[in-house]
Design an enzyme around this catalytic site. Structure first.
Site, PDB file in Angstrom:
ATOM      1  CE  LYS A  49      -3.527  -2.582   2.449  1.00  0.00           C
ATOM      2  NZ  LYS A  49      -4.005  -2.935   3.854  1.00  0.00           N
ATOM      3  CD  GLN A  93      -3.150  -4.184   7.153  1.00  0.00           C
ATOM      4  OE1 GLN A  93      -3.131  -3.272   6.241  1.00  0.00           O
ATOM      5  NE2 GLN A  93      -3.441  -5.459   6.624  1.00  0.00           N
ATOM      6  CG  ASP A 118      -9.759  -0.726   4.838  1.00  0.00           C
ATOM      7  OD1 ASP A 118      -9.537  -1.043   3.835  1.00  0.00           O
ATOM      8  OD2 ASP A 118      -9.061  -1.207   5.774  1.00  0.00           O
TER       9      ASP A 118
END
Length: 930
Positions: A49, A93, A118
């Site tokens: 990422k 994460q 997300d």
């Protein structure tokens, strides 16, 4: 081909980011990735990422918390990222690799929905399930799947789609996404009994069940699109690791039947990362649509104006303030930079200044006035009116920075200092009373020093050198050790030793005996109450003091040097050093005795550690205000804090404004603002706003004196229309304009209009102000109309701030003390010369000898005249200015000559303000205040 598809997305995003930067120079989309722990797989995904973000031009920040992080630690970090305007999207994460129990759902829902790129928060999930696709973020894997389907060219609408899996990350949002793209969708899972049958009906098949090769190739409808989101490890002895990665679909057989199929690995993963970048760019675009970079998105309060104007307290209590944490967010402060004190006030941590240090400063405006009447001419009201006009009406970023008022005058003499009418800081009762306790902290710190002075004198008079040494450096568990502050004293004495056992008798004598001369003590006790009976007292009358009594006094707390130190410090470390440098007396050898010599510096810093943080409040119209420090404008510089100004200047940005106020008339507060505050802060002002009233100018022209009293205050001393008298009184206005221009700063005159003023009078003042050299002069009606009544003033200030500023100090610090005093007297006041009385002459010699001759000068004189005589109005000249004494505020950093006589402990009048103050015990409302 799949890698090519992801690359196409990244190239498109790269172009979009380049266009953003071109349109908004200095702007970059910001992505933050919060990781807990150190899982290898998480590190791999995060690196992918970060690499993609760098390629596209997104500013990516990886925040890594240890696996010992608690849920509270993670939530605190999320709150900070939520409040950071430079972060447009951030992800947590998963999974969270912590030794401590952490509720993952609570963590994901703590992410601000507008930054949840997300798409995992309940709010974004709810919007997706409801079909609000344009107003939410979609989880990146389902979003990537839809992009892959789109790139096949197959229309989704009308197709039969089957989703195998129901997780919140892939299965459930994939169902919703296909449904709102008009497919007929069936969701299956591992418990579906007719799974093979359902899969066989799918034109579009998305599998995310987490079971290796669960979907067999023969189940798949010929020509179907198959998206495999599974990542599973199965044993494989041919691999070095002993295992290989496979998907949820048996790829080798399924590819023979599907028209399109994603492999594992290397299938959905690159597109998922690309979709995270796309969501971040989308978030940045939404930010730019909603906010102009550098412009606050601030909610202003609409005033309901009444005629006649109600009392100040009625107006204040009729307005509902915004929650102060909302104000903090609006001006760009982060949650962890704000310390709430209830709903309407907060302290701001100095870490904000460090974070913003690279940001350009805004325009710096100082509000001052002509020589006032005892009632004041409305500087505070004008300050608030100007910021309300700049903010709520002209939509500029603007901060007011004002002083905190003493409770002494609040209860005793004149009422509050929050402004007035429809230009106030609110809630005014909280503003004028305890606020956040800064003045109480100063009282405690000041009186600790006073107690230390007398205690030290007492102990030195009653103990031997060795007894003093044993008590100052006691043996703890058989070990004697100097404290840090004692090491500093030894170094000051030229004794370079750190072992207490090695000092000679002579060195012990020097170390333990400050040898204070009681007649030289300048440090007094303070109290934030007007109490005339404490102006001169005798202390030490208890039998326990063994006859060591002396005459002393109490001052008002705001006259404490510690208040001046607070106002001039530029940080905690600087404040601590200044506190240590404060001189409390001289020794019998004529050497200065400091707070550091007394050993109290660290304790003072501890007492003042919260007071050093500026206090955040708001005006009636919802513009932000810093209320911080309130040094006595007679014996100190009378300006609010350097720290508040510095933080505000960073927050408003290059095109914004910070408006601060200088105490008393321009000859006192403004002169000290320039020569003392600006000298220490390094800040350079852009505009002076000079407040004048017809009432005061008539008085300066020879009209009757204006005084306080019962009834309508501006009616006392007012005269009928007399333009000749008014023109004569404008001599004071002219002189104060010259005083401001002497420093190289443009002047805008604000004519604060009262309802008794006529148009002819106001027009004459405007005309004469311009003829005297003002950049502009404007009639203002803000007291009755709020910011609306100061719009013309705000526009004049904007124009003036664009002109070149050639700021300069009045004098160089290297000049002798007498020359600096003479320059101020002649240039600013109009005196022909100065006369130093014998005591003042002695002090000049002493302070020069002690090394304080290079400090700036802070003149202590009446504010009611340009001269030393309060009865001399207008612009007197040719007088001799008498200097009866000079004192030193070494910690604050100035010498203050005393011109005439004055008391630093005000007294209560016959009828104090508190006769009208009461508390409604049922509602908790303050009544009758101001």
């Amino acid at each position: 081909k799949l890698e090519s598809s992801a690359r196409q997305v990244r190239e498109r995003l790269k172009q979009q980011v380049a266009e953003m930067k071109e349109k908004f120079p200095g702007f970059r989309p910001g992505l933050a990735i919060l990781q807990v722990g150190n899982r290898d797989d998480s590190n791999l995904y995060i690196n992918m990422k970060l690499k993609a973000a760098a390629e596209i031009g997104i500013s990516a920040n990886h925040i890594k918390l240890p696996n010992t992080a608690t849920e509270a630690d993670v939530l605190k970090c999320i709150a900070s990222l939520n409040g950071d305007p430079a972060v447009h999207g951030f992800i947590v994460q998963l999974p969270l690799d912590s030794d401590k129990p952490i509720n993952t759902e609570k963590i994901t829902n703590a992410v601000a929905p507008e930054k949840d790129v997300d798409g995992l928060s309940s709010i974004n999930a709810g919007k997706l399930s409801r079909g609000d696709l344009g107003d939410c973020f979609i989880p990146c894997t389902p979003k990537g799947c839809m992009e892959l389907i789109r790139q096949t060219g197959v229309q989704v609408a009308g197709k039969r789609a089957v989703v195998v899996g129901r997780s919140k990350i892939v299965g459930a949002p994939m169902h919703d996404l296909l449904l709102w793209n008009h497919a007929t969708v069936t969701t299956c899972h591992s418990k579906t009994t007719t799974l093979a049958e359902e899969v066989g009906k799918a034109d579009i098949l998305v599998v995310a069940a987490g079971k290796a090769e669960m979907v067999k190739g023969e189940w798949i409808k010929p020509g179907a699109i198959v998206i495999d989101c599974g990542i599973n490890h199965v044993p494989d002895s041919t691999k070095a690791s002993g295992k290989r990665v496979v998907g949820d679909v048996a790829y080798s057989t399924a590819k023979e039947r599907a028209s399109y199929i994603t492999p594992v690995p290397g299938g959905v993963g690159p597109m998922t990362v690309a979709m995270l970048m796309q969501s971040t760019v989308e978030s940045a675009q939404r930010f730019l649509e909603k906010f102009q970079p550098g412009k606050w998105n601030i909610q202003y309060n609409q005033l309901t104006l009444k005629v006649p104007v109600p009392s100040d307290i009625e107006i204040s209590q009729s307005c509902i303030p915004k929650p102060i944490d909302q104000v903090a967010r609006e001006v760009g402060l982060f949650p962890d930079e704000v310390e709430l004190y209830g709903q309407t006030k907060a302290k701001v941590h100095l870490s904000a200044l460090e974070r913003l240090k690279s940001q350009p400063d805004g325009k710096y405006i100082v509000v001052t006035g002509i020589t006032p009447t005892p009632l004041g001419e409305g500087k505070s009201t004008t300050t608030v009116g100007l910021v309300q006009a700049l903010g709520a009406h002209l939509h500029q970023n603007v901060f007011a920075c004002v002083r905190q008022p003493s409770q002494g005058p609040t209860f005793g003499i004149k009422g509050g200092a929050a402004g007035g009418g429809y230009c106030q800081v609110i809630p005014m009762d909280e503003f004028n009373l305890h606020l956040t306790g800064d003045i109480h902290a100063i009282t405690a710190a000041n009186n600790l020093v006073a107690a230390a002075v007398d205690a030290r004198i007492f102990h030195e008079l009653t103990q031997t050198d060795q007894a003093l040494y044993s008590r100052l450096v006691p043996s703890v568990n058989g070990v004697r050790k100097f404290s840090d502050i004692q090491i500093r004293r030894l170094q000051k004495l030229g004794i370079n030793k750190t072992d207490p056992a090695t000092l000679t008798k002579e060195e012990v004598n020097f170390f333990v005996r400050l040898d204070i001369d009681p007649s030289t003590i300048t440090w007094q006790r303070v109290l934030d109450t007007n109490d005339r009976f404490l102006r001169k007292i005798t202390i030490g009358q208890s039998p326990t003091e063994k006859g060591f009594s002396r005459t002393a006094q109490f001052d008002i707390t705001v006259s404490s040097e510690i208040m001046a130190v607070l106002a001039l410090s530029d940080g905690l470390d600087d404040m601590k050093k200044r506190l240590g440098r404060m001189v409390v007396a001289s020794s019998k050898r004529g050497e200065p005795v400091t707070a550091d010599d007394l050993g109290v510096t660290g304790a003072l810093a501890v007492l003042m550690k919260d007071a050093v943080k500026p206090n955040l409040m708001q005006t009636l119209e919802g513009t932000p205000v810093f209320v911080h420090a309130g040094p006595f404008a007679n014996i100190a510089h009378g300006n609010s804090s350097v720290l508040a100004d510095k933080i505000a200047l960073k927050l408003v940005g290059k095109e914004g404004f910070v408006v601060t106020e200088a105490g008393f008339g321009a000859d006192i507060g403004m002169e000290k603002f320039f020569n003392i505050k600006c000298r220490y802060s390094g800040l350079r002002p852009h505009v002076v706003v000079l407040v004048a009233t017809v009432r005061a100018l008539k008085m300066h022209g020879g009209g009757p004196a204006v005084s306080t009293g019962q009834g309508v205050p501006w009616a006392r001393g007012a005269v009928t229309v007399n333009l000749q008298l008014l023109a004569k009184g404008c001599s004071n206005l002219n002189k104060q304009i010259q005083n401001a221009r002497m420093f190289g700063v443009p002047v805008v005159v604000a004519v604060n209009a009262f309802k008794t003023d006529t148009k002819a009078e106001l027009a004459l003042v405007v005309q004469l102000a311009k003829e005297a050299g003002a950049f502009d002069a404007v009639e203002c009606t803000h007291w009755a109309e709020g910011g609306k009544g100061a719009v013309a003033l705000a526009q004049a200030v904007q124009r003036a701030s664009q002109t070149p500023s050639n700021f300069r100090f009045l004098y160089n610090l290297e000049l002798p003390v007498i020359d600096k005093i003479r320059l101020i007297a002649k240039q600013i006041y109009g005196a022909s010369d100065i006369e130093l009385l014998p005591e003042a002459q002695e002090k000049v010699a002493m302070y020069t000898k002690q090394g304080f001759g290079n400090l700036p000068i802070c003149m202590a004189k009446t504010h009611l005249s340009l001269s030393h005589d309060p009865e001399q109005k207008g612009a007197p000249t040719g007088f001799i200015l008498p200097i009866r004494d000079i004192r030193a505020s070494v910690g604050a950093g100035f010498l203050y000559p005393l011109v005439g006589t004055m008391s630093t402990m005000p007294g209560l009048p016959t009828r104090p303000c508190f006769y009208d103050i009461d508390l409604d015990t049922a509602s908790g409302e303050v009544k009758g205040l101001f």
